[in-house]
Motif scaffolding. Structure first.
Motif, mmCIF file in Angstrom:
data_model
loop_
_atom_site.group_PDB
_atom_site.id
_atom_site.type_symbol
_atom_site.label_atom_id
_atom_site.label_comp_id
_atom_site.label_asym_id
_atom_site.label_seq_id
_atom_site.Cartn_x
_atom_site.Cartn_y
_atom_site.Cartn_z
ATOM 1 N N ARG A 119 0.843 -1.209 0.000
ATOM 2 C CA ARG A 119 0.000 0.000 0.000
ATOM 3 C C ARG A 119 0.883 1.266 0.000
ATOM 4 O O ARG A 119 0.641 2.207 -0.739
ATOM 5 C CB ARG A 119 -0.909 -0.034 1.229
ATOM 6 C CG ARG A 119 -2.188 0.695 1.033
ATOM 7 C CD ARG A 119 -3.145 0.547 2.196
ATOM 8 N NE ARG A 119 -2.440 0.533 3.483
ATOM 9 C CZ ARG A 119 -2.688 -0.324 4.463
ATOM 10 N NH1 ARG A 119 -3.623 -1.212 4.356
ATOM 11 N NH2 ARG A 119 -1.995 -0.303 5.586
ATOM 12 N N LEU A 120 1.920 1.285 0.835
ATOM 13 C CA LEU A 120 2.827 2.429 0.884
ATOM 14 C C LEU A 120 3.583 2.595 -0.434
ATOM 15 O O LEU A 120 3.791 3.723 -0.898
ATOM 16 C CB LEU A 120 3.815 2.286 2.037
ATOM 17 C CG LEU A 120 3.256 2.522 3.445
ATOM 18 C CD1 LEU A 120 4.304 2.188 4.495
ATOM 19 C CD2 LEU A 120 2.803 3.955 3.603
ATOM 20 N N THR A 121 3.976 1.499 -1.023
ATOM 21 C CA THR A 121 4.677 1.556 -2.306
ATOM 22 C C THR A 121 3.772 2.167 -3.371
ATOM 23 O O THR A 121 4.201 3.015 -4.163
ATOM 24 C CB THR A 121 5.143 0.152 -2.729
ATOM 25 O OG1 THR A 121 5.967 -0.394 -1.693
ATOM 26 C CG2 THR A 121 5.942 0.194 -4.011
ATOM 27 N N ARG A 122 2.494 1.726 -3.398
ATOM 28 C CA ARG A 122 1.549 2.289 -4.370
ATOM 29 C C ARG A 122 1.342 3.786 -4.104
ATOM 30 O O ARG A 122 1.298 4.604 -5.025
ATOM 31 C CB ARG A 122 0.211 1.547 -4.300
ATOM 32 C CG ARG A 122 0.231 0.188 -4.982
ATOM 33 C CD ARG A 122 -1.174 -0.387 -5.135
ATOM 34 N NE ARG A 122 -1.924 -0.455 -3.885
ATOM 35 C CZ ARG A 122 -1.930 -1.490 -3.045
ATOM 36 N NH1 ARG A 122 -1.240 -2.574 -3.354
ATOM 37 N NH2 ARG A 122 -2.625 -1.458 -1.933
ATOM 38 N N HIS A 123 1.212 4.152 -2.839
ATOM 39 C CA HIS A 123 0.984 5.552 -2.464
ATOM 40 C C HIS A 123 2.167 6.425 -2.899
ATOM 41 O O HIS A 123 1.981 7.484 -3.523
ATOM 42 C CB HIS A 123 0.762 5.659 -0.954
ATOM 43 C CG HIS A 123 0.688 7.090 -0.474
ATOM 44 N ND1 HIS A 123 -0.386 7.910 -0.733
ATOM 45 C CD2 HIS A 123 1.575 7.844 0.242
ATOM 46 C CE1 HIS A 123 -0.167 9.099 -0.197
ATOM 47 N NE2 HIS A 123 1.026 9.076 0.415
ATOM 48 N N TYR A 124 3.391 6.001 -2.565
ATOM 49 C CA TYR A 124 4.568 6.778 -2.943
ATOM 50 C C TYR A 124 4.744 6.808 -4.453
ATOM 51 O O TYR A 124 5.195 7.813 -5.010
ATOM 52 C CB TYR A 124 5.823 6.245 -2.248
ATOM 53 C CG TYR A 124 5.817 6.511 -0.755
ATOM 54 C CD1 TYR A 124 5.498 7.779 -0.265
ATOM 55 C CD2 TYR A 124 6.127 5.519 0.152
ATOM 56 C CE1 TYR A 124 5.484 8.020 1.097
ATOM 57 C CE2 TYR A 124 6.114 5.763 1.513
ATOM 58 C CZ TYR A 124 5.788 7.026 1.984
ATOM 59 O OH TYR A 124 5.775 7.272 3.329
ATOM 60 N N GLY A 125 4.392 5.735 -5.125
ATOM 61 C CA GLY A 125 4.443 5.709 -6.593
ATOM 62 C C GLY A 125 3.478 6.734 -7.182
ATOM 63 O O GLY A 125 3.803 7.437 -8.142
ATOM 64 N N VAL B 15 2.336 9.419 -5.678
ATOM 65 C CA VAL B 15 2.840 10.755 -5.366
ATOM 66 C C VAL B 15 3.969 11.126 -6.325
ATOM 67 O O VAL B 15 4.005 12.235 -6.858
ATOM 68 C CB VAL B 15 3.310 10.831 -3.891
ATOM 69 C CG1 VAL B 15 4.092 12.106 -3.624
ATOM 70 C CG2 VAL B 15 2.135 10.712 -2.950
ATOM 71 N N ARG B 16 4.884 10.202 -6.551
ATOM 72 C CA ARG B 16 5.986 10.457 -7.465
ATOM 73 C C ARG B 16 5.462 10.730 -8.863
ATOM 74 O O ARG B 16 5.933 11.623 -9.550
ATOM 75 C CB ARG B 16 6.943 9.260 -7.486
ATOM 76 C CG ARG B 16 8.187 9.565 -8.319
ATOM 77 C CD ARG B 16 9.285 8.529 -8.266
ATOM 78 N NE ARG B 16 9.138 7.457 -7.314
ATOM 79 C CZ ARG B 16 9.054 6.166 -7.646
ATOM 80 N NH1 ARG B 16 9.131 5.806 -8.906
ATOM 81 N NH2 ARG B 16 8.943 5.240 -6.731
ATOM 82 N N GLU B 17 4.463 9.962 -9.278
ATOM 83 C CA GLU B 17 3.886 10.151 -10.607
ATOM 84 C C GLU B 17 3.252 11.539 -10.725
ATOM 85 O O GLU B 17 3.410 12.215 -11.741
ATOM 86 C CB GLU B 17 2.832 9.071 -10.872
ATOM 87 C CG GLU B 17 2.254 9.141 -12.266
ATOM 88 C CD GLU B 17 1.231 8.045 -12.484
ATOM 89 O OE1 GLU B 17 0.245 8.343 -13.171
ATOM 90 O OE2 GLU B 17 1.420 6.936 -11.964
ATOM 91 N N ARG B 18 2.555 11.998 -9.678
ATOM 92 C CA ARG B 18 1.957 13.340 -9.707
ATOM 93 C C ARG B 18 3.031 14.433 -9.750
ATOM 94 O O ARG B 18 2.856 15.458 -10.376
ATOM 95 C CB ARG B 18 1.077 13.546 -8.480
ATOM 96 C CG ARG B 18 -0.324 13.015 -8.718
ATOM 97 C CD ARG B 18 -1.246 13.378 -7.572
ATOM 98 N NE ARG B 18 -1.321 12.211 -6.712
ATOM 99 C CZ ARG B 18 -1.291 12.202 -5.398
ATOM 100 N NH1 ARG B 18 -1.227 13.322 -4.738
ATOM 101 N NH2 ARG B 18 -1.353 11.093 -4.713
#
Length: 171
Positions: free
Chosen positions: A14-20, A22-25
């Motif tokens: 879940r954290l990996t998806r969230h940070y991904g 955020v990075r994508e944005r």
């Protein structure tokens, strides 16, 4: 233990998806376009405010000039009235009123008015008529002091003195 490690794994996922996300944005080109557009809009607003500020400063300067001219006219009118009541206009006619002296001088300078003479403007075209009026009043009305002549013309007495002395030096 499998439950605990499964929970940790799902939390990590879940954290990996969230940070991904955020990075994508953050790196998304559309976000950069929005930032450039926002900066351009802010710059446009800043320029509009600056030009508005400049226009208002010009208007304030014009109003200050108009106010000074109006004040000069009021003071000149009050002094003329006070002078008449204090006996400035003699019965025997040997001391003409200041208004008549100035009107006679201004006939030599077409387009220049009393308001121009007492205004705060320092235009070149007004210097000679203003000085000629001061000299004429000084010569015709020896009963008026330099400070009083200065107040009539909305100038300091030293200005009148300089005009009179300059004429004496030229003669």
């Amino acid at each position: 233990m499998t439950n605990h490690s499964d929970g940790t794994q799902s939390q990590l996922a879940r954290l990996t998806r969230h940070y991904g996300a955020v990075r994508e944005r953050l790196v998304r080109p559309a976000n950069a376009v929005v930032s450039v557009a926002a900066a351009a809009e802010l710059e446009r607003r800043l320029q509009a405010l600056a030009s508005d500020n400049t226009a208002k400063a010009r208007r304030i300067a014009a109003l200050e000039t108009e106010l000074a001219d109006a004040g000069a006219r009021l003071i000149a009118q009050a002094q003329a009235l006070l002078g008449r009541y204090a006996g400035e206009e003699p019965e025997d006619g040997d001391r003409p009123p200041v208004e008549e002296i100035v009107a006679a001088v201004l006939e030599r300078f077409p387009g220049v008015t009393w308001e121009d003479i007492i205004s705060v403007r320092r235009e070149r075209r007004l210097v000679e008529p203003r000085h000629a009026c001061m000299r004429a009043v000084y010569d015709a009305r020896k009963d008026l002091s330099l400070p009083l002549i200065g107040r009539i013309f909305r100038r300091k007495h030293t200005t009148v003195l300089g005009v009179v002395q300059r004429r004496s030096a030229d003669a």
